[in-house]
Design a protein around this motif. Structure first.
Motif, mmCIF file in Angstrom:
data_model
loop_
_atom_site.group_PDB
_atom_site.id
_atom_site.type_symbol
_atom_site.label_atom_id
_atom_site.label_comp_id
_atom_site.label_asym_id
_atom_site.label_seq_id
_atom_site.Cartn_x
_atom_site.Cartn_y
_atom_site.Cartn_z
ATOM 1 N N TRP A 43 0.548 -1.347 -0.046
ATOM 2 C CA TRP A 43 -0.061 -0.057 0.093
ATOM 3 C C TRP A 43 0.931 1.312 -0.007
ATOM 4 C CZ3 TRP A 43 -3.762 -1.799 4.368
ATOM 5 C CH2 TRP A 43 -4.783 -2.840 3.602
ATOM 6 N N ALA A 44 2.132 1.244 0.698
ATOM 7 C CA ALA A 44 2.712 2.344 0.779
ATOM 8 C C ALA A 44 3.612 2.589 -0.534
ATOM 9 C CB ALA A 44 3.990 2.252 1.942
ATOM 10 N N GLU A 45 3.670 1.799 -1.355
ATOM 11 C CA GLU A 45 4.061 1.839 -2.815
ATOM 12 C C GLU A 45 3.115 2.835 -3.713
ATOM 13 O OE1 GLU A 45 5.246 -1.759 -4.236
ATOM 14 O OE2 GLU A 45 6.760 -1.784 -2.898
ATOM 15 N N THR A 46 1.787 2.431 -3.508
ATOM 16 C CA THR A 46 0.761 3.371 -4.268
ATOM 17 C C THR A 46 -0.225 4.274 -3.829
ATOM 18 O OG1 THR A 46 -0.735 1.271 -3.798
ATOM 19 C CG2 THR A 46 0.800 1.357 -5.799
ATOM 20 N N TRP A 47 -0.285 4.318 -2.362
ATOM 21 C CA TRP A 47 -1.102 5.211 -1.464
ATOM 22 C C TRP A 47 -0.080 6.305 -0.746
ATOM 23 C CZ3 TRP A 47 -6.370 5.619 -1.758
ATOM 24 C CH2 TRP A 47 -7.102 4.236 -2.335
ATOM 25 N N PRO A 48 -0.822 7.498 -0.747
ATOM 26 C CA PRO A 48 0.115 8.464 0.254
ATOM 27 C C PRO A 48 -0.051 7.863 1.724
ATOM 28 C CG PRO A 48 -1.762 9.419 -0.382
ATOM 29 C CD PRO A 48 -2.088 7.999 -0.977
ATOM 30 N N LEU A 49 0.626 6.896 2.054
ATOM 31 C CA LEU A 49 0.829 6.187 3.357
ATOM 32 C C LEU A 49 2.324 6.065 3.934
ATOM 33 C CD1 LEU A 49 -1.866 3.599 2.782
ATOM 34 C CD2 LEU A 49 -2.297 5.720 4.062
ATOM 35 N N VAL A 50 2.257 6.140 5.026
ATOM 36 C CA VAL A 50 3.904 6.127 5.805
ATOM 37 C C VAL A 50 3.467 4.569 6.628
ATOM 38 C CG1 VAL A 50 5.259 6.872 7.236
ATOM 39 C CG2 VAL A 50 4.192 8.314 5.710
ATOM 40 N N LEU A 51 4.645 3.862 6.458
ATOM 41 C CA LEU A 51 4.808 2.549 7.227
ATOM 42 C C LEU A 51 5.823 2.968 8.506
ATOM 43 C CD1 LEU A 51 4.096 -0.565 7.202
ATOM 44 C CD2 LEU A 51 5.912 -0.682 5.637
ATOM 45 N N ARG A 52 5.366 2.464 9.610
ATOM 46 C CA ARG A 52 6.271 2.391 10.799
ATOM 47 C C ARG A 52 6.346 1.313 11.764
ATOM 48 N NH1 ARG A 52 5.936 8.061 12.534
ATOM 49 N NH2 ARG A 52 7.438 7.433 14.087
ATOM 50 N N ASP A 53 7.488 1.075 12.336
ATOM 51 C CA ASP A 53 7.612 -0.246 13.078
ATOM 52 C C ASP A 53 6.769 -0.207 14.483
ATOM 53 O OD1 ASP A 53 9.356 -1.562 11.492
ATOM 54 O OD2 ASP A 53 11.155 -0.540 12.533
ATOM 55 N N LEU A 54 6.140 -1.157 14.959
ATOM 56 C CA LEU A 54 5.654 -1.106 16.229
ATOM 57 C C LEU A 54 6.342 -0.623 17.050
ATOM 58 C CD1 LEU A 54 3.629 -4.661 15.832
ATOM 59 C CD2 LEU A 54 2.621 -2.396 15.950
ATOM 60 N N PRO A 55 5.899 0.020 18.356
ATOM 61 C CA PRO A 55 6.809 0.352 19.361
ATOM 62 C C PRO A 55 6.854 -0.603 20.523
ATOM 63 C CG PRO A 55 4.560 1.221 19.526
ATOM 64 C CD PRO A 55 4.620 0.574 18.320
ATOM 65 N N PHE A 56 6.571 -1.827 20.058
ATOM 66 C CA PHE A 56 6.626 -3.088 21.224
ATOM 67 C C PHE A 56 6.817 -4.300 20.436
ATOM 68 C CE2 PHE A 56 2.273 -2.331 19.979
ATOM 69 C CZ PHE A 56 1.719 -3.841 19.853
ATOM 70 N N GLU A 57 7.448 -5.238 21.031
ATOM 71 C CA GLU A 57 7.892 -6.631 20.333
ATOM 72 C C GLU A 57 6.618 -7.603 20.128
ATOM 73 O OE1 GLU A 57 10.142 -9.141 18.440
ATOM 74 O OE2 GLU A 57 10.722 -7.237 19.405
#
Length: 324
Positions: free
Chosen positions: A254-268
């Motif tokens: 989705w981040a390749e085709t939509w104006p979206l940002v991908l982030r890592d989870l802040p926990f394991e």
């Protein structure tokens, strides 16, 4: 002991229905009833009690079923070695239980692998119901299931892949703002918990995420609950404060085709294992073994093809931003 009586007993036990047992055995319902009468006399036990429309097994039936089922499977496999199942000429139908994501991401590869070797075979896909799945597999209602959640019962299963989760949000979300040093800071647990969350109710991996948050003493209460994953990209791309925790393989697409940002989870959160489960009932063992092996080879390690989910992008393509 007449071998046909054993087959009838196992069919009734697994289907909990005289009608279904008759259909499985290609005989009439009166024939099944007569066989059941003979078995009751021979074992001096009713074996099954009718409860509503269901034939429920007695304690004696429950105790002898595993041995009879295993014996029949051994006999059938020996017969199959002489009269082997031929997928090239078979017109059998198989049933697979899958989630929405499984049907979109994995079924095309599954179908292609099966039909390349067996052009006459049909496949029915049914929606995954985790509450009913153990019963479905135990009775032979479905032949295989693809799921990311463990279920009760001793069903044969193989891990297909391990899926990690990530956080997705629109490029205009406040949490994407750069810090004073010009770098985008990592998503903190406080940020994650304060944000408004959108979830997909049918996400079979969600219970693992919820369990991890409960262990941290930080359950979330979603602002939005959706029915389909395809609703997420346009919702997150709009100017709103929503974030979503979704499988990373889908989020990256989705981040390749939509104006979206991908982030890592802040926990394991350990990777969620997606497994292939196989029914335990005794009918058509050679056909089931072939189908199971073919599906396993087609899907094991396959990342899945999820590009069709939310593929329409009215806002234009956005950059592939993976923020550490």
């Amino acid at each position: 002991m007449d071998l046909n009586l054993l087959r009838t007993f196992v069919a009734v036990y697994e289907s909990r229905s005289l009608t279904s047992a008759a259909a499985r055995l290609y005989v009439t319902q009166p024939a099944v009833s007569q066989a059941l009468t003979r078995m009751r006399r021979q074992w001096d036990d009713p074996l099954f009690h009718r409860v509503g429309r269901t034939m429920e097994p007695t304690a004696a039936a429950q105790s002898i079923y595993p041995s009879f089922r295993d014996a029949l499977m051994t006999i059938d496999r020996a017969l199959d070695a002489v009269h082997s199942f031929d997928p090239a000429t078979s017109d059998r139908r198989f049933t697979v239980a899958m989630s929405e994501l499984g049907e979109i991401g994995y079924f095309p590869a599954l179908f292609a692998a099966v039909r390349s070797a067996a052009p006459g075979i049909g496949i029915d896909v049914v929606p995954l119901d985790l509450d009913l799945l153990p019963d479905w597999l135990a009775r032979g209602t479905v032949d295989l299931a693809v799921t990311s959640l463990p279920i009760s019962g001793a069903f044969e299963h193989q891990v297909l892949k391990s899926e990690r989760y990530a956080v997705l949000m629109g490029q205009r979300h406040p949490l994407t703002a750069d810090g004073t040093d010009g770098k985008t800071p990592a998503l903190t647990m406080d940020d994650y918990l304060r944000a408004d969350h959108a979830v997909v109710a049918g996400d079979s991996g969600r219970p693992a995420l919820d369990a991890a948050l409960r262990r941290l003493g930080a359950p979330i209460h979603p602002a939005v609950s959706l029915r389909h994953f395809a609703s997420l990209p346009p919702l997150l791309s709009a100017p709103n404060p929503l974030i979503a925790t979704v499988p990373a393989s889908i989020a990256r697409g989705w981040a390749e085709t939509w104006p979206l940002v991908l982030r890592d989870l802040p926990f394991e959160l350990p990777g969620v294992e997606i497994s292939l489960l196989k029914r335990t009932t005794s009918q058509h063992t050679a056909a089931l073994d072939w189908f199971h092996g073919t599906v396993l080879r087609a899907l094991r390690g396959d990342p899945g093809e999820f590009s069709s989910i939310g593929a329409r992008n009215p806002l234009g393509p956005g950059p592939d931003r993976m923020v550490p």
